[in-house]
Design a protein around this motif. Sequence first.
Motif, short mmCIF file in Angstrom:
data_model
loop_
_atom_site.label_atom_id
_atom_site.label_comp_id
_atom_site.label_asym_id
_atom_site.label_seq_id
_atom_site.Cartn_x
_atom_site.Cartn_y
_atom_site.Cartn_z
N LEU A 38 0.84 -1.19 0.00
CA LEU A 38 0.00 0.00 0.00
C LEU A 38 0.88 1.24 0.00
O LEU A 38 2.00 1.21 0.50
N HIS A 77 -7.23 -2.33 5.62
CA HIS A 77 -7.24 -3.35 4.57
C HIS A 77 -7.21 -4.74 5.20
O HIS A 77 -6.42 -4.99 6.12
N GLU A 90 -6.67 -6.11 10.59
CA GLU A 90 -6.48 -5.45 9.32
C GLU A 90 -5.24 -4.57 9.42
O GLU A 90 -4.66 -4.44 10.49
N THR A 145 -2.83 -1.02 7.71
CA THR A 145 -2.63 0.15 6.89
C THR A 145 -1.15 0.49 6.97
O THR A 145 -0.41 -0.11 7.76
#
Length: 99
Positions: A45, A68, A76, A78
Amino acid sequence: MKTMITNSIAGLLLLSGISVAIADTVVLAPEQETTIREYVKKEPLASIKLPGVELKIGSTVPEKVELHKVPNVTYEYTVIDNRTVVVDPKTRTVVKVLD
């Protein structure tokens, strides 16, 4: 006698507070961390900047930050300031910061 009771109650409150803090600590299992690291390498990312947000375990990631999913993992992630941040999506609490 009154002082002893007061000290006993204070001690119990202190101990109960410590046990609550321990119960709230999330431990990322080694296999989950490995899965996340491997997934992040495959699906990189772009890093975002969040001025004023401290990246440490227990801090909260703002709602504006998109999280994500990682297949087969509860947490999750990031990427903030070029660091992968693993987050509990229910509470948005930082579980682990990977370098």
